[in-house]
Scaffold this active site. Structure first.
Site, short mmCIF file in Angstrom:
data_model
loop_
_atom_site.label_atom_id
_atom_site.label_comp_id
_atom_site.label_asym_id
_atom_site.label_seq_id
_atom_site.Cartn_x
_atom_site.Cartn_y
_atom_site.Cartn_z
CG ASP A 11 -1.67 -1.10 1.31
OD1 ASP A 11 -2.30 -1.69 0.17
OD2 ASP A 11 -2.19 -1.62 2.24
CG HIS A 26 -3.26 -5.41 2.59
ND1 HIS A 26 -2.96 -4.47 1.42
CD2 HIS A 26 -3.42 -6.39 1.85
CE1 HIS A 26 -2.64 -4.79 0.49
NE2 HIS A 26 -3.01 -6.28 0.43
#
Ligand code: NAD
Ligand code: LMR
Length: 365
Positions: free
Chosen positions: A175, A206
């Protein structure tokens, strides 16, 4: 493929080594890790239930001209394959599990991947020194599988698992990689020098809304208008879907994930060799210990700001002997009103549900 393990060897176990991430990550480890190993011998123990796959990967990589050694382990080759892979491992990397297909969420992978991670966790509890090993969980859904791993270690090794929650890390670094890349694309013609990649912290979890990119903390944030900001945030939160869609049934991110995981692993290797006394990074970790007390000094203050979410990706400091020794709760004091009032309230309830699902399964292992 037996190989003698020297006592000062840094042994890294890759569980799921024949898969898309496992293969690319193993290639990076074999080709690149020597530069970070401080003259220590590194051994890669590659494990997969796909026997031909893992044998082939190990044979192929064994021709690469670096001093890093390899062994291949699969249950079809030996009943003790998992034990042989894990014994004396300092670092266990887990990309084992099923990836998404178009139309699926990461949460749809929970039932099948929780079984896999629970089984691997039981073996880690049995064969690894839990006061020494670091466990990095890549498999999805990370938000639930890290709690599964921690609870499995507690349940499988009641006498040896004190503090183990400080040694289990959910890998959300992809990310940050995406946020940096997308911001760079956005600013490339506006800032100098354009070869410098931005740093964007990403916290939370996530999966979709649980991913909270903090563009306000990037030094390039003045180049982002609110409307552009919202589309950058959305792209980071749903970046995984772009890859799943492009691969059209052939899996999810593997190459960018291997790159992200390698960035993390090389830091752990610096820690293990003693080249670094501490490392820091953003990881999805438990904020509570087994007794339900804050797992490290900053955890209580962070918990108070995130509505008691017991796992969270936040900046942490890690030492070799203690694992996570502190979490930077102060980061939430620096974020923008949009991030605090719009993004966090969407993240927290979803994250809590995923954590609870993982803890429930993990405690029944
Ligand atoms: P893949 O199917 O290509 O590889 C998975 C491998 O795991 C296969 O080789 C399979 O044989 C192996 N495996 C299955 N069960 C096993 C077991 N019990 N023990 C050992 N190995 C086992 O999948 P992939 O693309 O490499 O993705 C792996 C996982 O990583 C997926 O769950 C995916 O969603 C996740 N992922 C996470 C991130 C992240 O940012 N954390 C990024 C990308 C993918
Ligand atoms: C990603 O972010 O690319 C991974 O979590 C894989 C996925 O399922 O999207």
């Amino acid at each position: 493929m037996p190989h003698p393990i020297e006592t000062d060897t840094i042994k890294i176990a890759v569980l799921g080594a024949a898969g898309g991430i496992g293969q690319s990550l193993s290639l990076l480890l074999k080709t690149q890790l020597t530069s970070f190993s401080n003259n220590r011998h590194v051994h890669l123990a590659l494990y997969d239930v796909n026997a031909d796959g893992v044998r082939g990967v190990a044979a192929d990589l064994s021709h690469v001209d670096t001093p890093i050694t390899l062994t291949s382990h699969s249950p079809a080759d030996s009943a003790d394959a998992l034990r042989d892979c894990l014994i004396n491992a300092a670092l266990v990397l887990i990309p084992a599990g099923v990836p998404r297909k178009p139309g699926m969420t990461r949460e749809d992978l929970f039932a099948i991947n929780a079984k896999i991670v629970g089984q691997l966790g039981g073996a880690i509890a049995q064969h690894c020194d839990l006061s020494r090993v670091f466990v990095l969980v890549i498999s999805n859904p990370v938000n639930s599988l890290v709690p599964v791993m921690v609870e499995t270690l507690y349940a499988s090794a009641p006498a040896a698992s004190a503090g183990v929650e400080r040694r289990v890390f959910g890998i959300t670094h992809l990310d940050l990689v995406r946020a940096s890349t997308f911001l760079h694309e956005h600013t490339v013609n506006r800032t100098e020098p354009s070869y410098k990649m931005p740093y964007v912290p990403v916290i939370g979890g996530h999966s979709g809304d649980t991913i909270v990119p903090l563009f306000s903390l990037a030094s390039e944030q003045q180049y982002i208008a609110q409307q552009q900001l919202e589309s950058l945030v959305h792209r980071v939160q749903y970046g995984g879907d772009e890859i799943v869609k492009a691969k059209n049934g052939q899996g999810s991110a593997t190459l960018s994930m291997a790159h992200a995981a390698f960035q993390v692993v090389k830091n752990f290797v610096l820690l293990l060799t003693g080249a670094a006394d501490t490392i820091s990074g953003i990881f999805y970790v438990s904020l509570l210990d087994r007794a339900g007390q804050p797992a490290c000094p900053g955890a209580a203050k962070l918990l108070a700001q995130i509505d008691g979410c017991t796992y969270f990706a936040a900046p942490v400091t890690v030492t070799r002997s203690q694992g996570v020794v502190d979490v930077d709760y102060g980061i939430l004091g620096k974020i923008s009103t949009y991030e605090r009032e719009k993004l966090l309230p969407l993240c927290l309830p979803k994250l809590k549900t995923s954590i609870e699902a993982g803890r429930t399964v993990g405690t029944t292992v």
